[in-house]
Motif scaffolding. Sequence first.
Motif, PDB file in Angstrom:
ATOM      1  N   ALA A 231      42.772  40.252  42.996  1.00  0.00           N
ATOM      2  CA  ALA A 231      43.033  40.469  44.425  1.00  0.00           C
ATOM      3  C   ALA A 231      44.033  41.596  44.635  1.00  0.00           C
ATOM      4  O   ALA A 231      44.919  41.828  43.812  1.00  0.00           O
ATOM      5  CB  ALA A 231      43.555  39.183  45.062  1.00  0.00           C
ATOM      6  N   ALA A 236      46.059  41.012  50.719  1.00  0.00           N
ATOM      7  CA  ALA A 236      45.823  39.569  50.884  1.00  0.00           C
ATOM      8  C   ALA A 236      46.990  38.920  51.613  1.00  0.00           C
ATOM      9  O   ALA A 236      46.792  38.097  52.523  1.00  0.00           O
ATOM     10  CB  ALA A 236      45.608  38.912  49.521  1.00  0.00           C
ATOM     11  N   PHE A 384      40.088  35.731  47.777  1.00  0.00           N
ATOM     12  CA  PHE A 384      40.523  37.118  47.694  1.00  0.00           C
ATOM     13  C   PHE A 384      40.353  37.593  46.259  1.00  0.00           C
ATOM     14  O   PHE A 384      40.848  36.955  45.325  1.00  0.00           O
ATOM     15  CB  PHE A 384      41.998  37.263  48.095  1.00  0.00           C
ATOM     16  CG  PHE A 384      42.247  37.127  49.569  1.00  0.00           C
ATOM     17  CD1 PHE A 384      42.326  38.255  50.384  1.00  0.00           C
ATOM     18  CD2 PHE A 384      42.418  35.877  50.140  1.00  0.00           C
ATOM     19  CE1 PHE A 384      42.576  38.132  51.741  1.00  0.00           C
ATOM     20  CE2 PHE A 384      42.659  35.742  51.502  1.00  0.00           C
ATOM     21  CZ  PHE A 384      42.741  36.881  52.310  1.00  0.00           C
ATOM     22  N   ASN A 406      37.880  37.880  51.108  1.00  0.00           N
ATOM     23  CA  ASN A 406      38.891  38.930  51.302  1.00  0.00           C
ATOM     24  C   ASN A 406      39.476  38.962  52.712  1.00  0.00           C
ATOM     25  O   ASN A 406      39.904  40.022  53.200  1.00  0.00           O
ATOM     26  CB  ASN A 406      38.339  40.311  50.901  1.00  0.00           C
ATOM     27  CG  ASN A 406      38.214  40.442  49.397  1.00  0.00           C
ATOM     28  OD1 ASN A 406      39.034  39.896  48.655  1.00  0.00           O
ATOM     29  ND2 ASN A 406      37.182  41.128  48.943  1.00  0.00           N
TER      30      ASN A 406
END
Length: 477
Positions: A231, A236, A384, A406
Amino acid sequence: MADDKKAQMEAILQKQRASFTAARPEPLSQRRDRIQRAIAMLVDHGEELARAMASDFGNRSHEASMITDITGTIGFGKYCLKHLDKWAKAEKRSVRFPLGLLGAKAELRYEPKGVIGILSPWNFPVNLSIGPLMQVLAAGNRAMIKPSEFTERTSELTAELVAKYFAEEEVAVITGSPEVAAAFSSLQFDHLVFTGSTATGRRVMEVAGRNLVPVTLELGGKSPVFLGRSANFEQAGERIALGKMLNAGQICLAPDYMYVPEDKEQDAVNSVRQAAHNMYPTLLDNDDYTSIVTDRHYDRLQTMVADARDKGAEVIEVNPANEDFSSTNARKMPLTILRNVNDDMMAMQEEIFGPVLPVKTYKNIDEAIDFVNERDRPLGLYYFGADSGEREHVLKRTISGGVTVNDVIMHVSMEDLPFGGVGPSGIGSYHGPEGFKEFSHARSVYTQPKVDVAKLAGLKPPYGDVTRKTIAREMKK
């Protein structure tokens, strides 16, 4: 609750049902007109409704209210107008061979159910009452709405406005106490939509079940966020903080807890903290940040944080300007991150519904998957990461009402996707074509050809060789 309130609701229901029956079949133009009136109501009075919501909450961002409750609902109404003709079209279905050759026909017609009840909550009081109404009207139904007593000004204003734009036999709003809501859910509707907590949803379903009223339950639960090692943690963190702090976390789809790699926990926490600082440099006098709706709801969240602290959690209060929240009655609560949480804590047992974010860690992503699978199916699930294999592994191994990849929450704003839960997080769905079908009766229509099909197939007595041949043919593998 006075008996006359129940009698009033019964009378409106009967009035709507009589009008519905007398008007059948209504042209699609009538449905369009009703949707257009609902849109016009929000266009003409959206600012007024946003001010009422701010008053009910104590403070609620005007812009956020306009985006989530007003323009979002207008957009959904326009979506319904755009797709109505396609949704309402009868579907041709196949018939058993060789009936089609003989002239038999089958079709499925989506027909209105009648009078639909909408029990809406306080957290998005316009979106979650007028939103479902758009699709209820698209399906050709009449509607009765019981909005929440917690957002009293918004509910009263909604009642006034609906009475201006709709005849009572089309759409009616009933305001009042929880006792009124309980009586409302006991009415003999043709369908009932409820948005709220799982606990209340159980009661609504039980009461509706006595009358065999079908229900759509939009509930909640603990929607998890999976942060994969791949991620973008900064991105995030910003998106999680935005989703968690929008409406001060008072969202059924808010990220409820965050599951992060053990060696990346500090990065994850820092990214959420920094994003909160950037978006809300101050909180108390910041019109962008919403208050908790009532003292009762605020006290519950404070108790939840104290419970976590007492049971060993590290409590991180994200208070960028170091403001003193103890000397105000604004019911504003900073984002509060909880580390080292365990299953004995309230924060890990109940849906949070506020700006409190527990963080859990995993060595292997399967630990997080197993944790989610051992609990009630969540309304939303968020992943994510840039690793498509891991993403698909998470999605294929888990079950949830919906998913955003996401980001958080965003799948509910995709009008063409159905929105709903699974089991304790909900039953049924609306939005998308599925919502139109939810509020319609799928009526099967079969037309038999002129030839005596039963005789040709040996299906009527006296049974004989033709009958036995038909049976033998059907028994072949």
